[in-house]
Design a protein around this motif. Sequence first.
Motif, PDB file in Angstrom:
ATOM      1  N   ALA A 134       0.814  -1.220   0.000  1.00  0.00           N
ATOM      2  CA  ALA A 134       0.000   0.000   0.000  1.00  0.00           C
ATOM      3  C   ALA A 134       0.844   1.265   0.000  1.00  0.00           C
ATOM      4  O   ALA A 134       0.312   2.362  -0.203  1.00  0.00           O
ATOM      5  CB  ALA A 134      -0.930   0.002   1.224  1.00  0.00           C
ATOM      6  N   TYR A 135       2.153   1.145   0.218  1.00  0.00           N
ATOM      7  CA  TYR A 135       2.994   2.336   0.370  1.00  0.00           C
ATOM      8  C   TYR A 135       3.006   3.246  -0.861  1.00  0.00           C
ATOM      9  O   TYR A 135       2.924   4.470  -0.716  1.00  0.00           O
ATOM     10  CB  TYR A 135       4.421   1.931   0.731  1.00  0.00           C
ATOM     11  CG  TYR A 135       4.627   1.516   2.172  1.00  0.00           C
ATOM     12  CD1 TYR A 135       3.559   1.176   3.001  1.00  0.00           C
ATOM     13  CD2 TYR A 135       5.903   1.440   2.714  1.00  0.00           C
ATOM     14  CE1 TYR A 135       3.756   0.783   4.311  1.00  0.00           C
ATOM     15  CE2 TYR A 135       6.122   1.056   4.036  1.00  0.00           C
ATOM     16  CZ  TYR A 135       5.040   0.727   4.832  1.00  0.00           C
ATOM     17  OH  TYR A 135       5.242   0.349   6.139  1.00  0.00           O
ATOM     18  N   PRO A 136       3.126   2.708  -2.080  1.00  0.00           N
ATOM     19  CA  PRO A 136       3.183   3.625  -3.231  1.00  0.00           C
ATOM     20  C   PRO A 136       1.948   4.516  -3.367  1.00  0.00           C
ATOM     21  O   PRO A 136       2.046   5.632  -3.882  1.00  0.00           O
ATOM     22  CB  PRO A 136       3.325   2.673  -4.425  1.00  0.00           C
ATOM     23  CG  PRO A 136       3.974   1.454  -3.851  1.00  0.00           C
ATOM     24  CD  PRO A 136       3.369   1.318  -2.485  1.00  0.00           C
ATOM     25  N   ASP A 137       0.794   4.037  -2.916  1.00  0.00           N
ATOM     26  CA  ASP A 137      -0.458   4.800  -3.026  1.00  0.00           C
ATOM     27  C   ASP A 137      -0.989   5.166  -1.646  1.00  0.00           C
ATOM     28  O   ASP A 137      -2.205   5.232  -1.431  1.00  0.00           O
ATOM     29  CB  ASP A 137      -1.511   3.981  -3.783  1.00  0.00           C
ATOM     30  CG  ASP A 137      -1.027   3.551  -5.160  1.00  0.00           C
ATOM     31  OD1 ASP A 137      -0.529   4.421  -5.902  1.00  0.00           O
ATOM     32  OD2 ASP A 137      -1.139   2.364  -5.481  1.00  0.00           O
ATOM     33  N   LEU A 138      -0.084   5.449  -0.708  1.00  0.00           N
ATOM     34  CA  LEU A 138      -0.510   5.667   0.675  1.00  0.00           C
ATOM     35  C   LEU A 138      -1.485   6.830   0.803  1.00  0.00           C
ATOM     36  O   LEU A 138      -2.467   6.735   1.545  1.00  0.00           O
ATOM     37  CB  LEU A 138       0.701   5.915   1.573  1.00  0.00           C
ATOM     38  CG  LEU A 138       0.371   6.066   3.057  1.00  0.00           C
ATOM     39  CD1 LEU A 138      -0.164   4.754   3.632  1.00  0.00           C
ATOM     40  CD2 LEU A 138       1.588   6.518   3.851  1.00  0.00           C
ATOM     41  N   ALA A 139      -1.258   7.927   0.088  1.00  0.00           N
ATOM     42  CA  ALA A 139      -2.158   9.082   0.200  1.00  0.00           C
ATOM     43  C   ALA A 139      -3.587   8.691  -0.173  1.00  0.00           C
ATOM     44  O   ALA A 139      -4.552   9.072   0.519  1.00  0.00           O
ATOM     45  CB  ALA A 139      -1.662  10.221  -0.677  1.00  0.00           C
ATOM     46  N   GLU A 140      -3.734   7.926  -1.242  1.00  0.00           N
ATOM     47  CA  GLU A 140      -5.074   7.491  -1.644  1.00  0.00           C
ATOM     48  C   GLU A 140      -5.679   6.557  -0.606  1.00  0.00           C
ATOM     49  O   GLU A 140      -6.880   6.659  -0.284  1.00  0.00           O
ATOM     50  CB  GLU A 140      -5.002   6.783  -2.993  1.00  0.00           C
ATOM     51  CG  GLU A 140      -4.649   7.683  -4.160  1.00  0.00           C
ATOM     52  CD  GLU A 140      -4.621   6.891  -5.455  1.00  0.00           C
ATOM     53  OE1 GLU A 140      -5.516   6.036  -5.652  1.00  0.00           O
ATOM     54  OE2 GLU A 140      -3.695   7.092  -6.255  1.00  0.00           O
ATOM     55  N   ARG A 141      -4.877   5.637  -0.088  1.00  0.00           N
ATOM     56  CA  ARG A 141      -5.410   4.688   0.890  1.00  0.00           C
ATOM     57  C   ARG A 141      -5.850   5.420   2.168  1.00  0.00           C
ATOM     58  O   ARG A 141      -6.874   5.073   2.758  1.00  0.00           O
ATOM     59  CB  ARG A 141      -4.344   3.634   1.223  1.00  0.00           C
ATOM     60  CG  ARG A 141      -3.831   2.810   0.044  1.00  0.00           C
ATOM     61  CD  ARG A 141      -4.896   1.841  -0.499  1.00  0.00           C
ATOM     62  NE  ARG A 141      -5.882   2.498  -1.344  1.00  0.00           N
ATOM     63  CZ  ARG A 141      -5.668   2.862  -2.596  1.00  0.00           C
ATOM     64  NH1 ARG A 141      -4.497   2.650  -3.150  1.00  0.00           N
ATOM     65  NH2 ARG A 141      -6.631   3.442  -3.300  1.00  0.00           N
ATOM     66  N   LEU A 142      -5.073   6.404   2.601  1.00  0.00           N
ATOM     67  CA  LEU A 142      -5.471   7.149   3.796  1.00  0.00           C
ATOM     68  C   LEU A 142      -6.726   7.966   3.540  1.00  0.00           C
ATOM     69  O   LEU A 142      -7.579   8.100   4.427  1.00  0.00           O
ATOM     70  CB  LEU A 142      -4.322   8.056   4.252  1.00  0.00           C
ATOM     71  CG  LEU A 142      -3.039   7.361   4.719  1.00  0.00           C
ATOM     72  CD1 LEU A 142      -2.059   8.383   5.275  1.00  0.00           C
ATOM     73  CD2 LEU A 142      -3.328   6.285   5.768  1.00  0.00           C
ATOM     74  N   SER A 143      -6.855   8.524   2.351  1.00  0.00           N
ATOM     75  CA  SER A 143      -8.084   9.252   2.009  1.00  0.00           C
ATOM     76  C   SER A 143      -9.283   8.320   2.047  1.00  0.00           C
ATOM     77  O   SER A 143     -10.372   8.694   2.507  1.00  0.00           O
ATOM     78  CB  SER A 143      -7.948   9.895   0.625  1.00  0.00           C
ATOM     79  OG  SER A 143      -6.961  10.911   0.624  1.00  0.00           O
ATOM     80  N   ASP A 144      -9.096   7.080   1.579  1.00  0.00           N
ATOM     81  CA  ASP A 144     -10.179   6.100   1.657  1.00  0.00           C
ATOM     82  C   ASP A 144     -10.564   5.830   3.105  1.00  0.00           C
ATOM     83  O   ASP A 144     -11.761   5.735   3.438  1.00  0.00           O
ATOM     84  CB  ASP A 144      -9.740   4.786   0.999  1.00  0.00           C
ATOM     85  CG  ASP A 144      -9.586   4.895  -0.503  1.00  0.00           C
ATOM     86  OD1 ASP A 144     -10.140   5.849  -1.086  1.00  0.00           O
ATOM     87  OD2 ASP A 144      -8.896   4.032  -1.091  1.00  0.00           O
ATOM     88  N   VAL A 145      -9.549   5.708   3.977  1.00  0.00           N
ATOM     89  CA  VAL A 145      -9.830   5.449   5.390  1.00  0.00           C
ATOM     90  C   VAL A 145     -10.612   6.606   5.997  1.00  0.00           C
ATOM     91  O   VAL A 145     -11.612   6.396   6.712  1.00  0.00           O
ATOM     92  CB  VAL A 145      -8.516   5.224   6.166  1.00  0.00           C
ATOM     93  CG1 VAL A 145      -8.788   5.085   7.663  1.00  0.00           C
ATOM     94  CG2 VAL A 145      -7.805   3.973   5.653  1.00  0.00           C
TER      95      VAL A 145
END
Length: 523
Positions: A134-145
Amino acid sequence: MHVPEPRSVKARSADAPWSDAGHTAVAPRRAALLTLGCARNEVDSEELAGRLEGSGWELVDADGDGAAPDVIVVNTCGFVEQAKKDSIDTLLAASDAAQATGAKVVAVGCLAERYGAELAESLPEADAVLGFDAYPDLAERLSDVIGGHAPAPHVPVDRRTLLPISPVERPAAALDVAVPGHAWVPNLARTRLSDAPVAPLKLASGCDRRCAFCAIPSFRGAFVSRPPDDVVAEAAWLGMQGVRELVLVSENSTSYGKDLPGGTRALVQLLPRLANVPGIDRIRLSYLQPAEVRPDLLRVIATTPGVAPYFDLSFQHASPAVLRRMRRFGSREDFLDLCARIRELAPEAGIRSNVIVGFPGETAADLAELEEFLVGARLDAVGVFGYSDEDGTEAEGYDGKLPAEEVAARVSRIAALVDELMAQRAEDRVGTEVQVLVEAAEDEDFECTGRAAHQAPEVDGECVFERGSGLAVGDLVRAVVVGTEGTDLVVSPRELLPRTDLVAAPPVSAGASRLGAAERESG
């Protein structure tokens, strides 16, 4: 438990979202990063911070006086049982701190990668558990959270299977695998979370060894080196950030280059390049396997100007029988010979190690052999660990397990011995000259402290300056050891050394600098 504060780093204003004229600017998302574990994790956190800032996020303190975070990211450690407990405690504390503001809590790092869905199920206080992929797209994953759409926690796999068996095929294959700490892009892929004059720099990731007690390769993956030009470029960037000492980290630094053209001589060639990076005054290599310290590497570490004569050697034990059960190599005689060869080239070299006692099948004779080695080796620093089972390791299934109280007794016995030996080794340095990098300035409550070439950050003791030195954080000082406090050295400053640059300036006279008063008093 108090949630430790990361250093606040201001986001790049150009990255902050904003609207057209006449409309109110949209505040950026805010994240706090908490890091546990080793220096490798520190690099990973700074890479994550760089990714977030590059995506327009603002980095803030978890519980500071400024703006509250929208999400608290905890970079966990999954090495041994105590490290796992510390990570879980920090996640729980972060959850408590987040309740007042409604912030989300996300677990990343080794514990998250190692246990994935199992951790998520047992720890509902974490709003998401994200693995390395998930690290390369961390900003997107955190926005999802934050938006209430947390990704499903991953099911862990043995990450050794993600790269080819042949080392030379790995660098190309690694481009398609998330390898934390390898995504160097100047001014984008790393944001410093500290203004300390020392910083870790990642050489490689993963490990091909199969030590019976260690689970790290299963979740950090097969060994893969970073390209040397990337390492040098990141070193130069760190130098421009004010760093004067680089600590080269990996799971096994002596394997560096095994997957690169030229093989393991790549490290011998890389160290002098790093030592010549402008602004960098000290290169420190860590995580060396004794069986892989070749004569050419030993000589480069011991004799290259700008490279600390420092040997972080993973002995683990000295009994051949125990080492064989550990799936390791060597003996008391081999290790003593290595220490002797180091000191023949660099008599003041620092040598540190870790040892495991109470390993399954360890006898009283094995323990005595370890003690004999420690007495003969005169190591500067030794970490003593009691054996405990680690999930998924070969040793977990061994017979001959010792009772926990016996393991604890052996830890106490060896720890008492090494405390005495390390204090003696420190006393041996009284009267010698050292170069000390200042890391804490003097104030009303504390003395000025720093580290000499034989002392690594946090684990090897420190140098304590006599009061009144007037030194600042980041100063590099020639000093004389005048006493000891346990394993720490008491030092008297003599000369303030200039920062390495393209054109080196002559040394600043201590009598004409901030050292003036102390120098005149010392004569």
